[in-house]
Enzyme design. Sequence first.
Site, mmCIF file in Angstrom:
data_model
loop_
_atom_site.group_PDB
_atom_site.id
_atom_site.type_symbol
_atom_site.label_atom_id
_atom_site.label_comp_id
_atom_site.label_asym_id
_atom_site.label_seq_id
_atom_site.Cartn_x
_atom_site.Cartn_y
_atom_site.Cartn_z
ATOM 1 C CE1 TYR A 136 33.224 10.026 -14.578
ATOM 2 C CE2 TYR A 136 33.426 10.355 -16.956
ATOM 3 C CZ TYR A 136 32.862 10.701 -15.741
ATOM 4 O OH TYR A 136 31.941 11.715 -15.690
ATOM 5 C CG ASP A 166 22.355 17.490 -13.120
ATOM 6 O OD1 ASP A 166 23.007 16.848 -12.283
ATOM 7 O OD2 ASP A 166 22.214 17.117 -14.304
ATOM 8 N NE ARG A 211 28.954 13.593 -13.736
ATOM 9 C CZ ARG A 211 28.966 12.324 -13.363
ATOM 10 N NH1 ARG A 211 29.803 11.473 -13.937
ATOM 11 N NH2 ARG A 211 28.151 11.884 -12.421
ATOM 12 C CG HIS A 268 18.746 13.785 -18.580
ATOM 13 N ND1 HIS A 268 19.226 12.536 -18.848
ATOM 14 C CD2 HIS A 268 19.679 14.345 -17.757
ATOM 15 C CE1 HIS A 268 20.378 12.332 -18.213
ATOM 16 N NE2 HIS A 268 20.666 13.428 -17.531
ATOM 17 C CG HIS A 281 23.821 5.933 -14.900
ATOM 18 N ND1 HIS A 281 23.045 5.554 -15.957
ATOM 19 C CD2 HIS A 281 24.135 7.225 -15.144
ATOM 20 C CE1 HIS A 281 22.899 6.563 -16.787
ATOM 21 N NE2 HIS A 281 23.554 7.590 -16.323
ATOM 22 C CG ASP A 295 -2.091 -0.867 1.110
ATOM 23 O OD1 ASP A 295 -2.424 -1.194 -0.041
ATOM 24 O OD2 ASP A 295 -2.682 -1.232 2.142
ATOM 25 C CD GLU A 347 25.698 17.773 -13.901
ATOM 26 O OE1 GLU A 347 25.829 16.892 -13.029
ATOM 27 O OE2 GLU A 347 24.826 17.728 -14.793
ATOM 28 C CG HIS A 377 21.554 16.967 -19.370
ATOM 29 N ND1 HIS A 377 20.702 17.533 -18.456
ATOM 30 C CD2 HIS A 377 22.548 16.401 -18.637
ATOM 31 C CE1 HIS A 377 21.143 17.295 -17.233
ATOM 32 N NE2 HIS A 377 22.270 16.623 -17.306
ATOM 33 C CG ASP A 408 25.456 13.935 -10.832
ATOM 34 O OD1 ASP A 408 24.657 14.844 -10.540
ATOM 35 O OD2 ASP A 408 25.620 13.498 -11.991
ATOM 36 C CD GLU A 444 26.275 16.277 -17.048
ATOM 37 O OE1 GLU A 444 26.545 15.323 -16.321
ATOM 38 O OE2 GLU A 444 25.113 16.635 -17.305
ATOM 39 C CG HIS A 447 29.560 11.455 -19.726
ATOM 40 N ND1 HIS A 447 29.541 12.825 -19.636
ATOM 41 C CD2 HIS A 447 30.345 11.021 -18.700
ATOM 42 C CE1 HIS A 447 30.271 13.204 -18.595
ATOM 43 N NE2 HIS A 447 30.780 12.130 -18.016
HETATM 44 N N1 GLY Z 1 22.479 13.885 -12.718
HETATM 45 C C1 GLY Z 1 22.147 13.475 -14.007
HETATM 46 C C2 GLY Z 1 23.075 13.991 -14.996
HETATM 47 O O1 GLY Z 1 24.074 14.601 -14.662
HETATM 48 O O2 GLY Z 1 22.840 13.890 -16.167
HETATM 49 MN MN MN Z 2 23.600 16.427 -15.686
HETATM 50 MN MN MN Z 3 24.367 15.371 -12.697
#
Ligand code: GLY
Ligand code: MN
Ligand code: MN
Length: 405
Positions: A357, A247, A374, A330, A219, A33, A376, A323, A236, A353, A319
């Site tokens: 790595y 973000d 990273r 996103h 991720h 529930d 960002e 975005h 992140d 960002e 990557h």
């Molecule tokens: N936190 C998601 C990204 O950086 O795209």
């Molecule tokens: Mn991002």
């Molecule tokens: Mn991010």
Amino acid sequence: MIHQNRINKLLSQLDDNALIIISTNPEQFRNGDVSFPFRPHSDFFYLTNFQEPEAVVVISNHQCSMFLRDKDPAREIWDGARLGVADAPDTLKLDQAFDINQLETQLTHLIANDSVIYFDAKPCELDAKISTLLSDYNVNSLQAPLHEMRLIKDQSEIDTMQRAADISISAHEQAMKSVSPGMFEYELQSVFDAGFVKNRAQHAYTPIVAGGKNACILHYIDNNQPLRDGDLVLIDAGCELNCYASDITRTFPVNGKFTKAQKAIYQVVLDAQLAAIECIKPGVSVHQPHKIATQIIQQGLESLGLLSPGEPLTKFYMHGTGHWLGMDVHDVGQYQHNKQHRAFEKGMIITVEPGIYIRKDDKINSIYHDIGIRIEDDVLVTDTSHQVLTGNLVKTINEIETLMS
Ligand code: GLY
Ligand code: MN
Ligand code: MN
């Protein structure tokens, strides 16, 4: 109250006989529930500002109607107050409101012979029901015009996103001040949980708190390992405030001091990030930040002897550089027009960002093993330049070491 100016702007781009139908998100159950906290659908909330589940808005040039849950004293004891059908027209500034249970009988009455229907079905029961009701009609997608509008933020949206950014900045600073060797990743995450909740915000996405080699898993969300002396930690994490996201990623040493190898890689990422941000202004291709970042990272890794000239960078940077950011982390909006990268326009918000790595690899000097970095930030395109909404958060090696000392 509905956003009449946004609705008018959207209608002005469609046929005179346009009839827009948008439902909100379904409630999602976690188990038994137990439901997840409700989050309205971004397109629905963008036009209606209405936060209850089980609602459908129907918009034409003549009227704005909403189907919503009616008052139900017995249910409201369990789930809280509902606006209800009777109060909805006045409170939301609608022309009319119906009980959501009357969708089947009433929706088709709102459709005229010459209506041009706009509806995008999400994978949920309510939209399946609407699709069935519309099965005899031609249905068009609203995504192109609506998402183009969402891509360009107005001042109230920018103000909300700045507040979201500020809440996230404070939490990142607090995390840098709180970390120490031996702490677990989830303990550091709790700094964000508390920092967001006490500002009536929530995580905009599952946070990544990744110590050492975990930072090389793009991720990583387990957040359950101890943080080790001598390692970096990549965080992140960004909050969502009133359905608008921030973000932010920062990477910093668990013990407060970067090693020489960590400094070398960090500086390459930072140089790439600063140069990528610097190019952002109206008229510049939205691909330019990625182009600049990859060039700088390629050169940087070549001068450190980590890449041979011409060797593909994707081994260490796999990557994109950013975005769109908005109601969705996103966010919606096209990156290309006619298969060509489009240009930045005032009011767009993009993340920048870049990262590097480096997994353990016999061919790589071991001082660089398991370094994942990273950085960002969230960048608003202004009249002639840009503004870094997250620019108040420390970022250089010196600034980070000073804050942590
Ligand atoms: N936190 C998601 C990204 O950086 O795209
Ligand atoms: Mn991002
Ligand atoms: Mn991010």
